[in-house]
Design an enzyme around this catalytic site. Structure first.
Site, PDB file in Angstrom:
ATOM      1  N   TYR A   1       3.075 -41.754 -23.577  1.00 43.14           N
ATOM      2  CA  TYR A   1       1.812 -42.578 -23.375  1.00 43.14           C
ATOM      3  C   TYR A   1       2.087 -43.891 -25.251  1.00 43.14           C
ATOM      4  O   TYR A   1       1.715 -43.477 -26.378  1.00 43.14           O
ATOM      5  CB  TYR A   1       0.410 -42.236 -23.069  1.00 43.14           C
TER       6      TYR A   1
ATOM      7  N   HIS B   1       4.372 -32.297 -17.965  1.00 42.00           N
ATOM      8  CA  HIS B   1       4.209 -33.591 -17.416  1.00 42.00           C
ATOM      9  C   HIS B   1       4.680 -33.806 -15.973  1.00 42.00           C
ATOM     10  O   HIS B   1       3.791 -33.662 -14.845  1.00 42.00           O
ATOM     11  CB  HIS B   1       3.972 -34.205 -18.580  1.00 42.00           C
TER      12      HIS B   1
ATOM     13  N   SER C   1      -5.559 -40.287 -11.906  1.00 41.11           N
ATOM     14  CA  SER C   1      -6.267 -42.113 -10.828  1.00 41.11           C
ATOM     15  C   SER C   1      -7.307 -41.859 -10.274  1.00 41.11           C
ATOM     16  O   SER C   1      -7.262 -41.786  -8.466  1.00 41.11           O
ATOM     17  CB  SER C   1      -4.821 -41.616 -10.458  1.00 41.11           C
ATOM     18  N   PRO C   2      -8.809 -40.940 -10.167  1.00 44.79           N
ATOM     19  CA  PRO C   2      -9.206 -40.579  -9.472  1.00 44.79           C
ATOM     20  C   PRO C   2     -10.007 -41.722  -8.658  1.00 44.79           C
ATOM     21  O   PRO C   2     -10.932 -42.000  -7.671  1.00 44.79           O
ATOM     22  CB  PRO C   2     -10.432 -40.133  -9.347  1.00 44.79           C
ATOM     23  N   LEU C   3      -9.861 -42.960  -9.127  1.00 41.74           N
ATOM     24  CA  LEU C   3      -9.477 -44.713  -8.951  1.00 41.74           C
ATOM     25  C   LEU C   3      -8.961 -45.145  -8.080  1.00 41.74           C
ATOM     26  O   LEU C   3      -9.154 -46.630  -7.750  1.00 41.74           O
ATOM     27  CB  LEU C   3     -10.414 -45.240  -9.714  1.00 41.74           C
ATOM     28  N   GLY C   4      -7.987 -44.512  -7.419  1.00 42.37           N
ATOM     29  CA  GLY C   4      -6.928 -44.756  -7.217  1.00 42.37           C
ATOM     30  C   GLY C   4      -5.591 -45.516  -7.865  1.00 42.37           C
ATOM     31  O   GLY C   4      -5.557 -47.134  -7.341  1.00 42.37           O
ATOM     32  N   ARG C   5      -5.421 -45.648  -9.316  1.00 38.92           N
ATOM     33  CA  ARG C   5      -5.337 -46.852  -9.886  1.00 38.92           C
ATOM     34  C   ARG C   5      -6.293 -48.153 -10.244  1.00 38.92           C
ATOM     35  O   ARG C   5      -5.747 -48.663 -10.732  1.00 38.92           O
ATOM     36  CB  ARG C   5      -3.674 -47.021 -10.011  1.00 38.92           C
ATOM     37  N   GLY C   6      -7.102 -47.630 -10.086  1.00 40.03           N
ATOM     38  CA  GLY C   6      -8.563 -48.433  -9.837  1.00 40.03           C
ATOM     39  C   GLY C   6      -8.605 -49.847  -9.214  1.00 40.03           C
ATOM     40  O   GLY C   6      -9.564 -50.869  -8.970  1.00 40.03           O
TER      41      GLY C   6
ATOM     42  N   GLY D   1     -13.162 -51.774  -6.753  1.00 42.48           N
ATOM     43  CA  GLY D   1     -13.175 -53.012  -6.380  1.00 42.48           C
ATOM     44  C   GLY D   1     -12.708 -54.645  -6.302  1.00 42.48           C
ATOM     45  O   GLY D   1     -13.285 -55.556  -6.819  1.00 42.48           O
TER      46      GLY D   1
END
Length: 332
Positions: free
Chosen positions: A59, A127, A206-211, A215
């Protein structure tokens, strides 16, 4: 407020905060880096009891570990520190392949320890699986790091069920880090049953689907040159696929509104509700979004609400692959 903990792994258990912080986006991929905001976000996470921090050598490249090290200076004892090796990059960010040789494992660990400014890593992941090096050799070298006291627990990222079994036979694997959310559920077929059989925890990135599940994501919001989601590398965020997927998000938003929480909070609560052996690591570089995510730890979903979310985003409804090139994902 009671501090919430979960334990990853059974044979080699590591107790961590019930939610972690993915630090990647502070340094790269999701828009311009913001070092000052990133430092504040990590320190605020610790104040909120989010003490499981996730970084990787690639990163930045290399700069995120340095920043995390600065952020936790003087607070190391509070932190469960996870980092990763295996995706090779040059100093200018060029991709150089995947590495899993024992020599590379040892050198990568020493470099990470130096950048982080610590004497041990709590959870050290491969990784990506190197297809040219037997997993037994890679994990054997990782096990030597445990024996040397440089690493406490071992993990894999984006490994197949077959690879996980082979790795776990060499040394206990504490956690698997892989993508998992309402938008990404393919691991439920084989990988999740395998790690539960073996007593390995799951760390969803990515538990928020990459954001997208917040919404707040639109084609315009991804226009920043530094936001990789606006590129063909992420098919779910392109053209008609994005439009279709945003319609799914609208269904999640409606459920969240009825619940009186944000769509991101209800999406994180769904992940948390999938099992006590699961510790999601949503990433952000802003304190306000961190605080919103942290509050999801206290959102309880009823069976009816869980069922409504699964109806809103049925498995297979999301349009587009996770990555434009899936060749780096281990197929076993």
């Amino acid at each position: 407020m009671t501090e919430q903990k979960r334990t990853l792994g059974i044979v080699s258990p590591l107790t961590v905060s019930s939610m972690g912080l993915g630090c990647m986006g502070i340094s790269e991929f999701y828009g311009a880096p913001d070092e000052a905001s990133g430092l504040n976000t990590i320190r605020r996470a610790l104040d909120l009891g989010i003490t499981f921090l996730d970084t990787a050598d690639m990163y930045g490249p290399f700069t995120n570990e340095w920043l995390v090290g600065r952020a936790i200076a003087g607070r190391r004892d509070e932190v469960q520190l996870a980092t990763k090796f295996g995706i090779l990059r040059g100093p200018n960010g060029e991709r150089l392949g995947i590495g899993g040789s024992p020599e590379y494992v040892r050198a990568a660990c020493d470099a990470s320890l130096q950048r982080l400014g610590v004497d041990h890593i709590d959870l050290y992941y491969q990784h990506r699986v190197d297809p040219n090096v037997p997993i037994e050799e890679t994990v054997g070298a990782m096990a030597e790091l445990v024996e040397a006291g440089k690493v406490r627990h071992l993990g894999l990222s984006e490994a197949s069920a077959a690879t996980i079994r082979r790795a776990h036979a060499v040394h206990p694997i504490t956690a698997l880090e892989t993508e998992y959310s309402l938008f990404t559920r393919d691991l439920e077929d084989e990988i999740l049953p395998t790690i539960r059989e073996l007593g390995i925890g799951l760390v969803p990135y990515s538990p928020l689907g990459r954001g997208i599940l917040t919404g707040r994501l639109t084609a315009e919001s991804m226009a920043d040159d530094g936001d990789a989601r606006g590129t063909r590398y992420f098919p779910r965020f392109q053209g008609e696929a994005l439009e279709a997927n945003l319609r799914l998000v609208a269904e999640v938003e409606a459920i969240a509104e009825r619940k009186g929480v944000t769509p991101g909070q209800i999406a994180l609560a769904w992940v948390l509700a999938q099992g006590q052996d699961i510790v999601p690591i949503p990433g952000t570089k802003r304190v306000a979004y961190l605080e919103e995510n942290a509050a999801a730890r206290h959102v309880t979903l009823s069976d009816d609400e869980l069922a409504a979310l699964e109806r809103a985003v049925p498995r297979g409804a999301v349009v587009g692959s996770r990555y434009g090139d899936m060749s780096h994902i281990d197929q076993g």
